[in-house]
Design a protein around this motif. Structure first.
Motif, PDB file in Angstrom:
ATOM      1  N   PRO A 243       0.814  -1.228   0.000  1.00 25.28           N
ATOM      2  CA  PRO A 243       0.000   0.000   0.000  1.00 25.28           C
ATOM      3  C   PRO A 243       0.846   1.276   0.000  1.00 25.28           C
ATOM      4  CG  PRO A 243      -0.818  -1.574   1.626  1.00 25.28           C
ATOM      5  CD  PRO A 243       0.499  -2.102   1.139  1.00 25.28           C
ATOM      6  N   VAL A 244       0.302   2.299  -0.635  1.00 21.66           N
ATOM      7  CA  VAL A 244       0.873   3.645  -0.581  1.00 21.66           C
ATOM      8  C   VAL A 244      -0.232   4.617  -0.181  1.00 21.66           C
ATOM      9  CG1 VAL A 244       2.676   3.242  -2.311  1.00 21.66           C
ATOM     10  CG2 VAL A 244       0.417   4.020  -3.054  1.00 21.66           C
ATOM     11  N   ARG A 245       0.186   5.750   0.369  1.00 22.03           N
ATOM     12  CA  ARG A 245      -0.772   6.815   0.670  1.00 22.03           C
ATOM     13  C   ARG A 245      -0.728   7.816  -0.479  1.00 22.03           C
ATOM     14  NH1 ARG A 245      -0.470   9.350   6.425  1.00 22.03           N
ATOM     15  NH2 ARG A 245      -1.982   7.677   6.850  1.00 22.03           N
ATOM     16  N   PRO A 246      -1.832   7.981  -1.196  1.00 24.22           N
ATOM     17  CA  PRO A 246      -1.823   8.895  -2.348  1.00 24.22           C
ATOM     18  C   PRO A 246      -1.377  10.302  -1.951  1.00 24.22           C
ATOM     19  CG  PRO A 246      -3.800   7.546  -2.364  1.00 24.22           C
ATOM     20  CD  PRO A 246      -3.124   7.298  -1.045  1.00 24.22           C
ATOM     21  N   ASN A 247      -0.428  10.842  -2.719  1.00 23.68           N
ATOM     22  CA  ASN A 247       0.113  12.164  -2.389  1.00 23.68           C
ATOM     23  C   ASN A 247       0.534  12.959  -3.630  1.00 23.68           C
ATOM     24  OD1 ASN A 247       2.485  10.907  -3.210  1.00 23.68           O
ATOM     25  ND2 ASN A 247       3.270  10.619  -1.127  1.00 23.68           N
ATOM     26  N   GLY A 248       0.177  12.438  -4.805  1.00 28.31           N
ATOM     27  CA  GLY A 248       0.562  13.113  -6.043  1.00 28.31           C
ATOM     28  C   GLY A 248       1.667  12.415  -6.795  1.00 28.31           C
ATOM     29  N   LEU A 249       2.450  11.561  -6.120  1.00 25.75           N
ATOM     30  CA  LEU A 249       3.491  10.806  -6.802  1.00 25.75           C
ATOM     31  C   LEU A 249       2.875   9.678  -7.630  1.00 25.75           C
ATOM     32  CD1 LEU A 249       6.206  10.607  -3.980  1.00 25.75           C
ATOM     33  CD2 LEU A 249       6.189  12.099  -5.983  1.00 25.75           C
ATOM     34  N   ILE A 250       3.659   9.163  -8.571  1.00 27.31           N
ATOM     35  CA  ILE A 250       3.204   8.113  -9.485  1.00 27.31           C
ATOM     36  C   ILE A 250       3.793   6.777  -9.035  1.00 27.31           C
ATOM     37  CG2 ILE A 250       3.189   7.342 -11.888  1.00 27.31           C
ATOM     38  CD1 ILE A 250       3.822  10.323 -12.637  1.00 27.31           C
ATOM     39  N   CYS A 251       2.973   5.760  -8.980  1.00 26.32           N
ATOM     40  CA  CYS A 251       3.427   4.416  -8.592  1.00 26.32           C
ATOM     41  C   CYS A 251       4.134   3.732  -9.756  1.00 26.32           C
ATOM     42  CB  CYS A 251       2.248   3.557  -8.167  1.00 26.32           C
ATOM     43  SG  CYS A 251       1.465   4.086  -6.642  1.00 26.32           S
ATOM     44  N   SER A 252       5.173   2.986  -9.415  1.00 29.48           N
ATOM     45  CA  SER A 252       5.883   2.167 -10.400  1.00 29.48           C
ATOM     46  C   SER A 252       6.045   0.776  -9.807  1.00 29.48           C
ATOM     47  CB  SER A 252       7.259   2.770 -10.717  1.00 29.48           C
ATOM     48  OG  SER A 252       7.876   2.123 -11.806  1.00 29.48           O
ATOM     49  N   ALA A 253       5.425  -0.218 -10.421  1.00 27.50           N
ATOM     50  CA  ALA A 253       5.499  -1.575  -9.887  1.00 27.50           C
ATOM     51  C   ALA A 253       6.901  -2.155 -10.003  1.00 27.50           C
ATOM     52  CB  ALA A 253       4.504  -2.474 -10.611  1.00 27.50           C
ATOM     53  N   PHE A 254       7.655  -1.666 -11.000  1.00 28.62           N
ATOM     54  CA  PHE A 254       9.007  -2.174 -11.238  1.00 28.62           C
ATOM     55  C   PHE A 254       9.997  -1.033 -11.421  1.00 28.62           C
ATOM     56  CE2 PHE A 254       6.345  -5.733 -12.327  1.00 28.62           C
ATOM     57  CZ  PHE A 254       7.053  -6.844 -11.882  1.00 28.62           C
ATOM     58  N   ARG A 255      11.242  -1.360 -11.122  1.00 30.65           N
ATOM     59  CA  ARG A 255      12.364  -0.440 -11.331  1.00 30.65           C
ATOM     60  C   ARG A 255      12.872  -0.567 -12.769  1.00 30.65           C
ATOM     61  NH1 ARG A 255      15.463  -2.699  -5.893  1.00 30.65           N
ATOM     62  NH2 ARG A 255      14.059  -1.743  -4.354  1.00 30.65           N
ATOM     63  N   PRO A 256      13.746   0.342 -13.207  1.00 27.85           N
ATOM     64  CA  PRO A 256      14.317   0.197 -14.547  1.00 27.85           C
ATOM     65  C   PRO A 256      15.215  -1.028 -14.708  1.00 27.85           C
ATOM     66  CG  PRO A 256      15.258   2.086 -13.406  1.00 27.85           C
ATOM     67  CD  PRO A 256      14.073   1.637 -12.611  1.00 27.85           C
ATOM     68  N   SER A 257      15.515  -1.713 -13.626  1.00 26.75           N
ATOM     69  CA  SER A 257      16.218  -2.992 -13.694  1.00 26.75           C
ATOM     70  C   SER A 257      15.267  -4.137 -14.019  1.00 26.75           C
ATOM     71  CB  SER A 257      16.890  -3.280 -12.352  1.00 26.75           C
ATOM     72  OG  SER A 257      15.899  -3.324 -11.326  1.00 26.75           O
ATOM     73  N   ASP A 258      13.974  -3.855 -14.097  1.00 22.13           N
ATOM     74  CA  ASP A 258      12.913  -4.851 -14.241  1.00 22.13           C
ATOM     75  C   ASP A 258      12.705  -5.652 -12.959  1.00 22.13           C
ATOM     76  OD1 ASP A 258      12.607  -4.031 -16.874  1.00 22.13           O
ATOM     77  OD2 ASP A 258      13.865  -5.629 -17.687  1.00 22.13           O
ATOM     78  N   ASP A 259      13.240  -5.160 -11.848  1.00 23.08           N
ATOM     79  CA  ASP A 259      12.994  -5.754 -10.537  1.00 23.08           C
ATOM     80  C   ASP A 259      11.836  -5.014  -9.860  1.00 23.08           C
ATOM     81  OD1 ASP A 259      15.150  -7.477 -10.802  1.00 23.08           O
ATOM     82  OD2 ASP A 259      16.548  -6.098  -9.841  1.00 23.08           O
ATOM     83  N   ALA A 260      11.040  -5.735  -9.110  1.00 16.39           N
ATOM     84  CA  ALA A 260       9.907  -5.123  -8.425  1.00 16.39           C
ATOM     85  C   ALA A 260      10.373  -4.105  -7.390  1.00 16.39           C
ATOM     86  CB  ALA A 260       9.059  -6.198  -7.752  1.00 16.39           C
ATOM     87  N   THR A 261       9.619  -3.020  -7.278  1.00 13.18           N
ATOM     88  CA  THR A 261       9.896  -2.036  -6.235  1.00 13.18           C
ATOM     89  C   THR A 261       9.463  -2.587  -4.879  1.00 13.18           C
ATOM     90  OG1 THR A 261       7.750  -1.025  -6.754  1.00 13.18           O
ATOM     91  CG2 THR A 261       9.705   0.008  -7.711  1.00 13.18           C
ATOM     92  N   ILE A 262      10.047  -2.022  -3.837  1.00 13.09           N
ATOM     93  CA  ILE A 262       9.595  -2.325  -2.476  1.00 13.09           C
ATOM     94  C   ILE A 262       8.499  -1.336  -2.096  1.00 13.09           C
ATOM     95  CG2 ILE A 262      10.262  -2.432  -0.042  1.00 13.09           C
ATOM     96  CD1 ILE A 262      13.061  -3.310  -1.002  1.00 13.09           C
TER      97      ILE A 262
END
Length: 469
Positions: A243-262
């Motif tokens: 979960p994230v708290r909406p604040n205007g930032l954009i969610c990214s499920a993956f990093r540019p390494s193609d690894d999932a974000t934490i």
């Protein structure tokens, strides 16, 4: 994403990468490794290679520049014409698929030469045209096949897969890189032919996707799960991420390494989005005259920028104010950097901030120290890696970006030497190498690292030639 096996160098890269004779290098004792049968040849790039070779006395560096800088053109591009327009499909190297990120980054270093090389300009215009088709096919996908009917190895991923898509990992930078390429192309050439109604439609879809992934009202339409033993390939919480708290930032499920974000708010990618949205607004204003769309793009850029100032900066007990790598809006943050760009280290390279930004400089000090869990230092060199290739693996990409964003001659020279020594006798850069033994490397054919290294050498040659002696 495909997992790499690590190689012990045997001297050459195999029959597919053998080269025609280059007596000057052969006589100097360097193997002939540039391919003889090339996918594309640019007279201006060949001219740059000849100039570099003539004026730089370090034979190993000239050999590396000769091999690496044209590697994208030599081995990865398929340049055709479709419906009367140039079309360019660009693979990464050892994977027959086109990443929106990699393809942009691979041809970007040739921007120095396209104004005086019409053929090369058409090739880059073809990349923009092909990327437009990819974004319209699926803005959430990161990699595509040239064959729109091809079904690949990740067809069973639990997401909205379709033929023609290699992988569907949502990464903010996948939509930023095509804008960066288009904007630079326009600035250099003044040509607006790639920016037709379809291109504008892709920009509208990019804006829509970014807004969906702000997740203000709901998680949005994207989810992803994969049956795999690799933790970095999986997205938790039913494929939506933590979960994230909406604040205007954009969610990214993956990093540019193609690894999932934490944490889904990936800070460097959000900074990149701010820059890209403003570049898109400039193009839309100049080419299509759609001031309403331009205003929407600019408004989102300002919203994300404001949220970054509020949520992406933390106070570190040693380094003062620094940028976190990931945040979640609840106060949690991840202190690290990954070699793949956009990275925190690489934000000035992407024009996302000034290299003189004091918070960036504080962050840079942390990233290039043992306080970054993915900074490795050993007998073969030092640099940033990441989870993708595993522990103790330095990525040449990070060393190149360090050099390109440095204002210190000694540091630039250090990066050149680390990279030169990391080629392990192959004549090319790699995805990663072991911190204590550069002969243990992954991906012998990784065109992004090769061409970016060429850009680093060319920039150094033009601006600080004394560092290449």
């Amino acid at each position: 994403m495909q997992r790499r096996t690590f190689m012990k160098n045997t001297g050459l890269l195999g029959a597919s990468l053998l080269l025609s004779k280059v007596p000057t290098f052969a006589q100097a004792g360097y193997p002939e490794v540039r391919v003889a049968k090339r996918n594309f040849t640019s007279s201006s790039v060949e001219g740059a290679i000849a100039e570099f070779t003539k004026n730089v006395k370090d034979k190993e560096l000239t050999w590396l520049f000769n091999n690496c800088f044209p590697n994208t053109l030599d081995t990865t591009v398929t340049f055709t014409e479709q419906d009367g327009r140039p079309d360019t499909y660009v693979i990464t190297g050892d994977i027959d698929a086109m990443w929106l990120r990699d393809s942009s980054a691979q041809v970007y270093p040739y921007m120095h030469f396209i104004k005086q090389d019409k053929k090369l300009q058409q090739l880059v215009a073809g990349v923009i045209n092909h990327q437009t088709k990819c974004v319209l096919k699926d803005p959430y996908a990161n990699a595509f096949y040239n064959d729109p009917k091809k079904v690949g190895e990740w067809a069973t991923d639990e997401t909205k897969m379709q033929p023609g898509i290699h992988e569907r990992k949502w990464e903010i930078d996948s939509l930023c890189y095509p804008i960066r390429l288009a904007h630079r192309y326009w600035k250099v050439t003044g040509d607006t032919t790639p920016f037709d109604a379809k291109w504008k439609e892709a920009i509208v879809l990019t804006l829509k996707t970014f807004k969906e992934q702000q997740r203000k009202q709901n998680p949005g339409p994207y989810r992803f799960q994969r049956k795999t033993a690799w933790a970095t390939d999986g997205v938790p919480m039913d494929g939506y991420g933590y979960p994230v708290r909406p604040n205007g930032l954009i969610c990214s499920a993956f990093r540019p390494s193609d690894d999932a974000t934490i944490y889904l708010y990936l800070v460097p990618s959000n900074f990149f989005a701010v820059t890209s949205l403003r570049q898109a607004a400039a193009l839309i204003t100049a080419v299509t005259k759609d001031t309403k769309l331009a205003a929407e793009l600019t408004a989102l850029a300002l919203e994300v920028e404001t949220a970054l100032k509020k949520h992406a900066i933390i106070n570190h007990p040693t380094y003062g104010k620094i940028y976190a790598y990931e945040v979640n809006g609840y106060g949690s943050y991840n202190l690290m950097d990954d070699a793949n760009v956009p990275s925190l280290l690489g934000m000035p390279y992407l024009d996302a901030m000034s290299v003189k930004d004091p918070i960036y400089q504080n962050t840079r000090k942390l990233l290039l120290s043992s306080n970054n869990p993915f900074f490795y230092k050993g007998a073969a060199g030092e640099g940033i890696g990441g989870p993708h290739a595993g522990k103790d693996r330095i990525w040449p990409l990070s060393v190149i970006i360090r050099g390109l964003t440095s204002v210190d001659d000694a540091e630039i020279k250090k990066c050149v030497n680390i990279l030169k020594n990391s080629n392990a006798g192959t004549g090319f850069m790699h995805e990663s190498f072991h911190k204590d033994d550069a002969k243990k490397f992954s991906r012998p054919w990784f065109a992004w690292a090769n061409t970016l290294f060429g850009e680093f050498l060319w920039e150094t040659y033009k601006n600080k030639p004394h560092l290449l002696t």
